[in-house]
Design a protein around this motif. Sequence first.
Motif, PDB file in Angstrom:
ATOM      1  N   PHE A  28      -7.971 -16.169  20.986  1.00 50.88           N
ATOM      2  CA  PHE A  28      -7.899 -16.668  22.354  1.00 50.88           C
ATOM      3  C   PHE A  28      -9.219 -17.329  22.721  1.00 50.88           C
ATOM      4  N   GLU A  29      -9.172 -18.101  23.786  1.00 53.38           N
ATOM      5  CA  GLU A  29     -10.379 -18.751  24.300  1.00 53.38           C
ATOM      6  C   GLU A  29     -11.208 -17.756  25.125  1.00 53.38           C
ATOM      7  N   PRO A  30     -12.529 -17.964  25.188  1.00 57.29           N
ATOM      8  CA  PRO A  30     -13.280 -19.026  24.497  1.00 57.29           C
ATOM      9  C   PRO A  30     -13.501 -18.700  23.019  1.00 57.29           C
ATOM     10  N   GLU A  31     -13.874 -19.714  22.272  1.00 54.76           N
ATOM     11  CA  GLU A  31     -14.184 -19.589  20.834  1.00 54.76           C
ATOM     12  C   GLU A  31     -12.964 -19.200  20.006  1.00 54.76           C
ATOM     13  N   ILE A  32     -11.787 -19.722  20.354  1.00 47.42           N
ATOM     14  CA  ILE A  32     -10.572 -19.406  19.603  1.00 47.42           C
ATOM     15  C   ILE A  32     -10.694 -19.890  18.161  1.00 47.42           C
ATOM     16  N   ASN A  33     -10.107 -19.115  17.233  1.00 44.51           N
ATOM     17  CA  ASN A  33     -10.071 -19.415  15.792  1.00 44.51           C
ATOM     18  C   ASN A  33     -11.430 -19.354  15.121  1.00 44.51           C
ATOM     19  N   LYS A  34     -12.419 -18.769  15.781  1.00 44.16           N
ATOM     20  CA  LYS A  34     -13.721 -18.574  15.147  1.00 44.16           C
ATOM     21  C   LYS A  34     -13.861 -17.107  14.731  1.00 44.16           C
ATOM     22  N   TRP A  35     -14.711 -16.852  13.748  1.00 41.52           N
ATOM     23  CA  TRP A  35     -14.879 -15.499  13.233  1.00 41.52           C
ATOM     24  C   TRP A  35     -15.634 -14.640  14.238  1.00 41.52           C
ATOM     25  N   SER A  36     -15.214 -13.383  14.303  1.00 42.04           N
ATOM     26  CA  SER A  36     -15.714 -12.489  15.345  1.00 42.04           C
ATOM     27  C   SER A  36     -15.618 -11.039  14.885  1.00 42.04           C
ATOM     28  N   LEU A  37     -16.389 -10.187  15.530  1.00 41.57           N
ATOM     29  CA  LEU A  37     -16.160  -8.755  15.424  1.00 41.57           C
ATOM     30  C   LEU A  37     -14.903  -8.399  16.208  1.00 41.57           C
ATOM     31  N   MET A  38     -14.325  -7.264  15.888  1.00 37.64           N
ATOM     32  CA  MET A  38     -13.168  -6.780  16.644  1.00 37.64           C
ATOM     33  C   MET A  38     -13.662  -6.120  17.924  1.00 37.64           C
ATOM     34  N   GLY A  39     -13.173  -6.598  19.060  1.00 37.19           N
ATOM     35  CA  GLY A  39     -13.635  -6.045  20.320  1.00 37.19           C
ATOM     36  C   GLY A  39     -12.575  -6.124  21.398  1.00 37.19           C
ATOM     37  N   GLY A  40     -12.947  -5.687  22.595  1.00 36.17           N
ATOM     38  CA  GLY A  40     -12.036  -5.728  23.732  1.00 36.17           C
ATOM     39  C   GLY A  40     -12.703  -5.131  24.947  1.00 36.17           C
ATOM     40  N   PHE A  41     -12.013  -5.160  26.060  1.00 32.51           N
ATOM     41  CA  PHE A  41     -12.576  -4.678  27.314  1.00 32.51           C
ATOM     42  C   PHE A  41     -12.222  -3.207  27.542  1.00 32.51           C
ATOM     43  N   VAL A  42     -13.155  -2.509  28.166  1.00 36.27           N
ATOM     44  CA  VAL A  42     -12.932  -1.115  28.545  1.00 36.27           C
ATOM     45  C   VAL A  42     -11.985  -1.096  29.739  1.00 36.27           C
ATOM     46  N   GLN A  43     -10.899  -0.374  29.613  1.00 34.36           N
ATOM     47  CA  GLN A  43      -9.889  -0.311  30.668  1.00 34.36           C
ATOM     48  C   GLN A  43     -10.277   0.715  31.745  1.00 34.36           C
ATOM     49  N   PRO A  44      -9.708   0.584  32.943  1.00 32.64           N
ATOM     50  CA  PRO A  44     -10.096   1.477  34.053  1.00 32.64           C
ATOM     51  C   PRO A  44      -9.913   2.955  33.755  1.00 32.64           C
ATOM     52  N   ASP A  45      -8.964   3.287  32.875  1.00 34.29           N
ATOM     53  CA  ASP A  45      -8.659   4.697  32.632  1.00 34.29           C
ATOM     54  C   ASP A  45      -9.273   5.232  31.346  1.00 34.29           C
ATOM     55  N   GLU A  46     -10.257   4.541  30.776  1.00 38.26           N
ATOM     56  CA  GLU A  46     -10.833   5.022  29.524  1.00 38.26           C
ATOM     57  C   GLU A  46     -12.356   4.881  29.519  1.00 38.26           C
ATOM     58  N   SER A  47     -12.982   5.663  28.656  1.00 40.31           N
ATOM     59  CA  SER A  47     -14.424   5.597  28.463  1.00 40.31           C
ATOM     60  C   SER A  47     -14.740   4.530  27.412  1.00 40.31           C
ATOM     61  N   PRO A  48     -16.002   4.091  27.296  1.00 40.38           N
ATOM     62  CA  PRO A  48     -16.352   3.166  26.214  1.00 40.38           C
ATOM     63  C   PRO A  48     -16.013   3.729  24.833  1.00 40.38           C
ATOM     64  N   ASP A  49     -16.275   5.034  24.616  1.00 40.91           N
ATOM     65  CA  ASP A  49     -15.930   5.647  23.330  1.00 40.91           C
ATOM     66  C   ASP A  49     -14.425   5.570  23.082  1.00 40.91           C
ATOM     67  N   GLY A  50     -13.655   5.841  24.132  1.00 41.46           N
ATOM     68  CA  GLY A  50     -12.204   5.767  23.998  1.00 41.46           C
ATOM     69  C   GLY A  50     -11.724   4.363  23.714  1.00 41.46           C
TER      70      GLY A  50
END
Length: 237
Positions: free
Chosen positions: A35-57
Amino acid sequence: MEHYKDEPKTLLAVDCIIFGFNGESLQILLIKRGFEPEINKWSLMGGFVQPDESPDGAASRILFKLTGLQDVYMEQSAVFGKPHREKMDRVVSISYFALIDIREYQHINSQEFKAKWFPIDEYPELIFDHVDMINTAKRLLRSKAALYPILFELLPEKFTLPQISNLYEAVYEIVIDKRNFNRKLLSSNLLIKLKEKDRENSKKGAYFFVIDKDVYKEHIVTFLRFLPSWSAQDMGK
């Protein structure tokens, strides 16, 4: 939220640096961003912390989504939050590094994420500050592994002494005096020798070993003394 209505809005993300060992080299798992930005470029696996979870979760959820693995060795590495690290929004990311045995786990979700393993010193250009994340995690891995036997998380349940020395050489980018290394390692009482031998990768057959989990959990084994060409100063590199 009334008390914070005038405060700036910042997104919180996590990024996972996933290290693996294939028997010869230290590897890192990367994905192609879908997805944008930087679609189709190499990346680490990541995502956003959701309201009901901790960063560790969130990190555990993201790791499971990519690999199908749970109860993996993983720990927080660093926080990356320069104001313009991403162009679209203000995003602060907490990085984590995880250790898995490539040969034991073949559940990588490569179809959805186009995931691929790369040697730690031969990966493609990455988005944002992900190179800094990898380098920071690599330094932390080296410093932790000099004090604790965490690198065994990269090995199969039963392993040989040559596999261990190959692993430490790969992580620290040094040449080890294997006879001296093996002698010190065996004197630590961390390993239990099995009667079974590895006939596939050794002509004479190298004995398999397993970790003594009681020693692993209850005692600190200072691996720094096993690495004669490595010093505390090198940990900061």
